[in-house]
Enzyme design. Structure first.
Site, PDB file in Angstrom:
ATOM      1  CG  HIS A 114       1.008  12.168   5.524  1.00 15.61           C
ATOM      2  ND1 HIS A 114       1.940  12.473   6.419  1.00 15.61           N
ATOM      3  CD2 HIS A 114      -0.034  11.066   6.426  1.00 15.61           C
ATOM      4  CE1 HIS A 114       2.051  11.790   7.199  1.00 15.61           C
ATOM      5  NE2 HIS A 114       1.228  10.752   7.419  1.00 15.61           N
ATOM      6  CG  HIS A 148       2.894   8.121  11.077  1.00 19.41           C
ATOM      7  ND1 HIS A 148       2.843   9.512  11.297  1.00 19.41           N
ATOM      8  CD2 HIS A 148       2.868   7.852  10.071  1.00 19.41           C
ATOM      9  CE1 HIS A 148       2.393   9.893  10.164  1.00 19.41           C
ATOM     10  NE2 HIS A 148       2.113   8.952   9.170  1.00 19.41           N
ATOM     11  CD  GLU A 202       1.820   3.256   7.694  1.00 19.53           C
ATOM     12  OE1 GLU A 202       2.698   3.819   8.292  1.00 19.53           O
ATOM     13  OE2 GLU A 202       0.745   3.492   6.603  1.00 19.53           O
TER      14      GLU A 202
HETATM   15  N1  HPA Z   1       3.344   6.198   7.461  1.00 24.87           N
HETATM   16  C1  HPA Z   1       4.101   6.662   6.817  1.00 24.87           C
HETATM   17  N2  HPA Z   1       5.195   8.255   6.794  1.00 24.87           N
HETATM   18  C2  HPA Z   1       3.582   9.002   5.612  1.00 24.87           C
HETATM   19  C3  HPA Z   1       2.517   8.010   5.808  1.00 24.87           C
HETATM   20  C4  HPA Z   1       1.672   6.672   6.412  1.00 24.87           C
HETATM   21  O1  HPA Z   1       0.818   6.566   5.899  1.00 24.87           O
HETATM   22  N3  HPA Z   1       2.166   8.842   4.610  1.00 24.87           N
HETATM   23  C5  HPA Z   1       2.956   9.916   4.253  1.00 24.87           C
HETATM   24  N4  HPA Z   1       3.792   9.878   4.818  1.00 24.87           N
HETATM   25 ZN    ZN Z   2       0.408   9.194   8.368  1.00 21.98          ZN
END
Ligand code: HPA
Ligand code: ZN
Length: 349
Positions: free
Chosen positions: A27, A205, A208
């Protein structure tokens, strides 16, 4: 498949640093170092809630994803002008080149900026010019992936896409980031379908902090080509088989996972398990200014903590090129350079 030569384990950290690689999960707002936050704050006459660089850096103690995001969005508030976006991206690209990154696909979060009155073209033109200059000056290849913030509405995502349309040639794909739990991928089914029609590449994403179900819906509802993070997939055997069979790459970020307490102890990280199960995992830095290291630091620390092998190092770098959205001829050139690096290390052993 290239037969990876037996290189001594003590040379592994040097090999990890020297090997050519692609970075697919970074990012750009997460590459803003505290020093640059202060310099841009001063240049733009903004008052920061921290007196010194040290004070800001000492606020970087996170307990989960949300505790990080609050500070990350505050840091990005110093970005106002095209030159600010240029300076941020150019600094990252210079740093990535030092880590032997040959190609990078850079995430950016336009809604963080448009919500503060910054125009979409200010954001995209600044980032894109930095990518062009870095290609000329450093030989590094860089493209941009526009991310929708999943804590905001579908309507806001559509509006963001609309604003980006005149500049869409400067963007290779779209992604989905920000607060995961409570914001499943299917919330953005229609906007991702529209992006697919536009010929954009798709990533999200998922897994996570969120459950394997979010990885399933990123694949089956959003139709993404890669999963960002994805480490929670190990809790679902059928999902692991699907990811392996379809060669869906996971862009794993070990230091991010440690700092956000997904794996508080890096020795417990499941990167090796993902590779052993035949998944196309890659190593990336996520938000290097916040998580204590750029891509090479992610490689060396996770290898030191888990005892992964030379063969796995090769596999991770190979996967990074293969999973990229670059052309086939570019991939072949980079993969050849990767092989040459391993052969050179072997000859010098
Ligand atoms: N996860 C979700 N959103 C994000 C992340 C992440 O690791 N880094 C920057 N925005
Ligand atoms: Zn990320």
């Amino acid at each position: 498949m290239f037969k990876v030569p037996p290189i001594s384990a003590q040379r592994l950290p040097d090999l990890l640093r020297a090997m050519p690689k692609a970075e697919l999960h970074i990012h750009i707002e997460g590459s803003l170092e505290p020093e640059l936050i202060f310099a841009l704050g001063q240049r733009n006459n903004l008052k920061l809630p921290y007196a010194t660089v040290q004070e800001l850096r000492s606020a970087y103690a996170f307990s989960n994803l949300q505790s990080f995001l609050d500070i990350y969005y505050a840091g990005a508030s110093v970005l106002l002008h095209e030159q600010d976006f240029y300076d941020m991206a150019r600094a990252y690209l210079g740093r990535a080149a030092l880590d032997n990154v040959l190609h990078t696909e850079i995430f950016f979060d336009p809604q963080t900026h448009t919500a503060r009155g910054v125009a979409m073209e200010t954001v995209i033109n600044g980032l894109h010019r930095a990518c062009e200059d870095a290609r000329q000056e450093l030989g590094i290849s860089a493209t941009l992936i526009l991310c929708f913030l999943r804590h905001l509405s579908e309507e806001s995502a559509f509006e963001t896409l609309e604003q980006a349309l005149p500049l869409i040639d400067k963007v290779v794909g779209v992604g989905l980031d920000s607060s995961e739990v409570g914001h499943p991928p299917e919330k953005f089914a229609r906007v991702f379908a529209r992006c697919k029609e536009l010929g954009l590449h798709l990533v999200a994403h998922a897994g996570e902090e969120g459950p394997p179900a979010y990885i399933w819906s990123a694949l089956d509802v959003l139709k993404v080509e890669r999963i960002d993070h994805g480490v929670q997939a190990v809790h679902d055997a059928a999902l692991m088989r699907r990811l392996a069979q379809d060669r869906i790459a996971l862009t794993v970020c070990p230091l991010s996972n440690q700092k956000l307490r997904v794996f508080p102890d890096l020795a417990d990280h499941n990167l090796g398990k993902l590779l052993d199960a035949g998944l196309a995992a890659t190593v990336n830095s996520d938000d290097p200014a916040y998580f204590g290291g750029y891509i090479n630091e992610n490689f060396t620390q996770v290898f030191a903590a888990t005892g992964m092998s030379v063969r796995q190092a090769y596999q991770l770098a190979f996967n990074s090129f293969e999973a990229s959205f670059a052309s086939h001829p570019e991939k072949r050139v980079w993969e050849h350079k990767l092989k040459e690096t391993f052969e050179r290390f072997f000859e010098q052993d």
